[in-house]
Scaffold this active site. Structure first.
Site: not given
Ligand code: SAH
Length: 395
Positions: A212, A228, A250, A300, A340
């Site tokens: 970040r 995401f 998201d 992500d 991840c």
């Molecule tokens: N980048 C973020 C962490 C991402 S975690 C940070 O730095 O805090 C992954 C996220 O993907 C979660 O919030 C989950 O709700 C979302 N997610 C999972 N599958 C998804 C999809 N198909 N489309 C959109 N969001 C999704």
């Protein structure tokens, strides 16, 4: 008193000798002394030589996890020493500033298999993921209260892997005051609200802290698509670093609500961001069809792989979004592509990223190889502790 023991089969002591902490049931010749779930056992070779002292997990394929490879007692004093060492390491990283957040104890990587402790300001959030961790829970919590400044110890052992260890999911207050609905933390001088009770993992993706920070160096005056987004981790970093427009995407409305509050909390004006509830796979296609473009894109996604059998399917998923991501980039744009999934090898992930660029018809250069923040260290004798990988690619 005779120690309870696990005797390994002939020739099956190699990985323990290399200080890998997992003992698989297939390597076991016999279990002596009927140890209970989580109880301490000695791991010995077929000749009776001492190899390790471990926690017994009879229900799991990993039937023991080593606490130590030395002949020391496993007791409260042992946990006290390990926890103090974990704290000192974060202190040296400069990660224990007031109201900040970090992973204080990272399971095997801190020589405490199954024990996770995350700090969010004055609140410690703990996960006990293995039978051994559960067995010593009270002593571990006692040490946390003694050695760490905290008003609250809260448990978030609501993870599926506990069932493999014969444990039930559990959450709730372990000591101190109930945590507030949202805890404010500071990361890289930015403010974030964290829901430790119901948020993902223990509330925040602490492992992305360094990435970040890195994002901030490439977003000034740019349009940023944060896929995401969860609660806006990368989005806040981009907005605060002067991005023209941040689009957080998201599937979770709850996460986006907090993302909005986090953007506001950092003084990012409303005209400089939008939060979109959508399935990223569909939205990227929609943007492609609309010919919408961005200067910087972050991908992500959540963990796609829980077992080796899922690697192929997951690879297709990673390639699909990366290909669409490359297509949506303006010339000179930057893609941050993450995985991840611990079971995704870094060289395969690089190949997937390369194939995606090829299919999108762009030339990309890796300008940074990314990994998890150093409070989530990788133990050399336990390569499985490296799980978050990524590439910053400029087209
Ligand atoms: N980048 C973020 C962490 C991402 S975690 C940070 O730095 O805090 C992954 C996220 O993907 C979660 O919030 C989950 O709700 C979302 N997610 C999972 N599958 C998804 C999809 N198909 N489309 C959109 N969001 C999704």
């Amino acid at each position: 008193m005779k120690r309870k023991r696990i005797v390994l089969k002939e020739g099956r002591d190699k990985s323990v000798l290399r200080r890998h902490p997992w003992i698989f049931s297939g390597a076991v010749k016999k279990v002596e002394g009927s140890p209970d779930l989580g109880e301490t056992v000695d791991i010995v070779s077929v000749k009776g030589e001492f190899l390790a002292r471990a926690a017994f997990s009879p229900q799991s394929q990993i039937c023991a996890r080593a606490w130590t490879f030395e002949q020391q007692e496993i007791d409260k004093a042992f946990f006290s020493r390990r926890l103090k060492a974990a704290k000192k390491f974060r202190q040296q990283l400069g990660f224990l500033q007031e109201n900040s957040a970090c992973r204080l104890v990272a399971s095997e990587a801190d020589l405490l298999p199954g024990v996770i402790v995350d700090r969010y300001a004055d609140c410690l959030v703990v996960q006990f993921l293995s039978a051994g961790a559960e067995y010593w829970k009270e002593q571990i919590c006692g040490c946390l209260r003694e050695h760490f400044d905290c008003t609250t110890v809260y448990e978030r052992s609501d993870v599926d892997i506990r069932s493999k260890e014969g444990l039930e999911k559990r959450t709730g207050l372990l000591s101190g005051e109930e945590p507030p609905e949202l805890i404010e933390i500071i990361e890289n001088k930015l403010r974030y609200l964290v829901d430790v009770r119901a948020g993902h993992k223990t509330g925040f993706y602490l492992d992305q802290r360094v990435n970040r920070k890195l994002l901030r160096s490439v977003v000034k005056g740019k349009t940023v698509l944060n896929c995401f987004s969860y609660t806006g981790g990368f989005g806040v970093a981009a907005g605060a670093a002067g991005a023209d427009m941040v689009t957080n995407v998201d599937a979770s409305v709850e996460a986006l609500k907090t993302a909005g509050r986090n953007m506001e909390l950092n003084g990012i004006r409303q005209s400089a961001y939008e939060n979109i509830e959508a399935d990223v796979f569909k939205l990227l296609r929609k943007y492609r069809d609309m010919a919408r473009r961005f200067d910087v894109i972050v991908l992500d996604p959540p963990k796609f792989i829980d077992s080796k059998g899922q690697l192929k399917r997951a690879s297709r998923g990673y390639k699909d979004i990366a290909m669409l991501g490359f297509k949506l980039l303006n010339p000179g744009g930057v893609l941050l592509n993450f995985s991840c999934s611990g079971l995704m090898p870094v060289d395969l992930f690089q190949k997937i990223t390369a194939d995606a660029a090829l299919d999108a018809g762009v030339n990309g250069k890796i300008t940074a190889r990314l990994g998890q923040s150093p409070d989530h260290p990788t133990l050399l004798s336990f390569p499985e502790s490296f799980y978050l990988k990524g590439f910053m690619v400029k087209v």
